[in-house]
Motif scaffolding. Structure first.
Motif, PDB file in Angstrom:
ATOM      1  N   LEU A  89     -72.956 -67.112  -4.171  1.00  0.00           N
ATOM      2  CA  LEU A  89     -73.757 -65.938  -3.794  1.00  0.00           C
ATOM      3  C   LEU A  89     -75.163 -66.111  -4.343  1.00  0.00           C
ATOM      4  O   LEU A  89     -75.381 -66.790  -5.341  1.00  0.00           O
ATOM      5  CB  LEU A  89     -73.100 -64.654  -4.312  1.00  0.00           C
ATOM      6  N   LEU A  93     -60.606 -44.911   7.292  1.00  0.00           N
ATOM      7  CA  LEU A  93     -60.158 -43.873   6.345  1.00  0.00           C
ATOM      8  C   LEU A  93     -61.098 -42.681   6.412  1.00  0.00           C
ATOM      9  O   LEU A  93     -60.671 -41.524   6.315  1.00  0.00           O
ATOM     10  CB  LEU A  93     -60.127 -44.430   4.921  1.00  0.00           C
ATOM     11  N   ALA A 134     -57.954 -54.529  -1.392  1.00  0.00           N
ATOM     12  CA  ALA A 134     -57.147 -55.406  -0.538  1.00  0.00           C
ATOM     13  C   ALA A 134     -57.513 -56.877  -0.729  1.00  0.00           C
ATOM     14  O   ALA A 134     -56.871 -57.756  -0.136  1.00  0.00           O
ATOM     15  CB  ALA A 134     -57.323 -55.002   0.926  1.00  0.00           C
ATOM     16  N   GLY A 166     -65.096 -54.306  -4.000  1.00  0.00           N
ATOM     17  CA  GLY A 166     -66.245 -55.219  -3.919  1.00  0.00           C
ATOM     18  C   GLY A 166     -67.313 -54.731  -4.892  1.00  0.00           C
ATOM     19  O   GLY A 166     -67.047 -53.886  -5.759  1.00  0.00           O
TER      20      GLY A 166
END
Ligand SMILES: Cc1cc2nc3c(=O)[nH]c(=O)nc-3n(C[C@H](O)[C@H](O)[C@H](O)COP(=O)(O)OP(=O)(O)OC[C@H]3O[C@@H](n4cnc5c(N)ncnc54)[C@H](O)[C@@H]3O)c2cc1C
Length: 320
Positions: free
Chosen positions: A49, A238, A38, A16
């Motif tokens: 946006l 994670l 992902a 991102g």
């Protein structure tokens, strides 16, 4: 293991704005960088946006496509896939993908974002990012002066309604499951925000548009858009798997640059800060990259000094 045996200086998990901006700065610092993504950015449901200087009104996917093209110019490799775990390899870290290679790196930067858990109100998930939203700074301007609703699903929902009032004079607060205090009622009334008592049964959607909010008794209050506060859950498995420390609120602890409590492991963007917007997540990624490169330089200096001392000691042993 010497430096050349690491495939990468840094593996960035999450492509991102936070992860890509970190990768951009690190690539330009001539670091060997991989990004694993992902492909499920948080703002994907939104058509456009906002609030990102020079990108205002851009489709979310376009921002990421531009970002990927920019990092590619500096040799950053992008892998499409999901990282399942990260392990210490001593030295360094190994990043494992669900389907694909394991990537070995000196440092790992986690920028995996968060997931928004919505209240179980029928219609909310269906319209999320369209005419059901959370952030008035992101999408309030597009529904300015329209009939707006705010759902009471969160301890800060009254504050949310008072904020949304900045964008429209026609705001109705739906307490839903929220218990209003007298003070809340007074503050809402002072800003001429209506209150529709009763539990919300569903959001009324017709012709691919939100039309209103239906209360349990069947009354429909016409609204063009509804704001609600989701439960924001960081994608931090994670980090917790690596033993990163968390604070009392369950957030992974980082220093201002994004260093976690585990050496060589960094966390930025919504994974570490649920309130980061696109531009602040990107900025956090850049800031972490500056600090990360600095730490790599320091590690390289320490290794070079140690190697020099070893060389001197060996030369001394031979001549002595
Ligand atoms: C509907 C909606 C609209 C929004 N609109 C705006 C707006 O207009 N302006 C604004 O400033 N903010 C907006 N936001 C907030 C914005 O989405 C966040 O600020 C921003 O996405 C945070 O960036 P990030 O890089 O931290 O996370 P993300 O953008 O969510 O990126 C994280 C990436 O990591 C990947 N990932 C996660 N886990 C793994 C894994 N294990 N392995 C590999 N990859 C993984 C994800 O698939 C994703 O691609 C909006 C949010 C929502 C919900």
């Amino acid at each position: 293991m010497n430096d050349q045996e690491y495939a990468y200086d840094v593996v960035v998990v999450g492509g991102g704005p936070a992860g890509l901006n970190a990768a951009l700065v690190l690539g330009r610092a001539r670091r060997r960088v991989a990004v694993v993504d992902a492909g499920e950015p948080r703002n994907a449901p939104a058509a456009h946006l906002h609030g990102f200087l020079s990108r205002d009104g851009m489709p979310p996917a376009e921002l990421l496509a531009v970002g990927r093209a920019e990092v590619a110019r500096y040799g950053v490799e992008v892998f499409e896939g999901r990282v399942t775990h990260v392990e210490r390899a001593d030295p360094g870290l190994v990043v494992s993908l669900a389907q694909g290679p394991s990537l070995r790196a000196r440092h790992v930067l986690v920028a995996t974002g968060l997931r928004d858990e919505l209240p179980p109100v029928p219609g909310a998930r269906e319209r999320w990012g369209l005419d059901v939203m959370h952030c008035p700074y992101c999408h309030g301007y597009e529904v300015r002066d329209a009939p707006l609703g705010v759902l009471g699903t969160h301890p800060l929902s009254v504050h949310h309604a008072l904020l949304v009032r900045q964008w429209s004079a026609d705001v109705v607060f739906f307490p839903h499951t929220f218990a209003l205090t007298d003070e809340d009622g007074e503050r809402l009334a002072a800003r001429e925000i209506g209150v529709a008592e009763g539990e919300v049964a569903r959001l009324v959607v017709e012709d691919d548009r939100l039309r209103g909010v239906e209360l349990a008794g069947g009354r429909v209050v016409r609204r063009d858009a509804v704001f609600l506060a989701p439960r924001m859950v960081p994608n931090d498995a994670l980090l917790t798997g690596l033993g990163c420390e968390k604070d009392g609120n369950g957030a992974v602890v980082t220093d201002p640059a994004g260093r976690t409590s585990v050496p060589g492991v960094w966390a930025v963007g919504n994974a570490a800060d649920p309130f980061a917007a696109l531009i602040t997540a990107a900025s956090a990624g850049a800031g972490a990259a500056f600090a990360l490169n600095h730490d790599l330089v320091e590690e390289e200096i320490a290794a070079a000094v140690a190697s020099r001392h070893r060389g001197e000691a060996e030369a001394g042993a031979l001549t002595g």
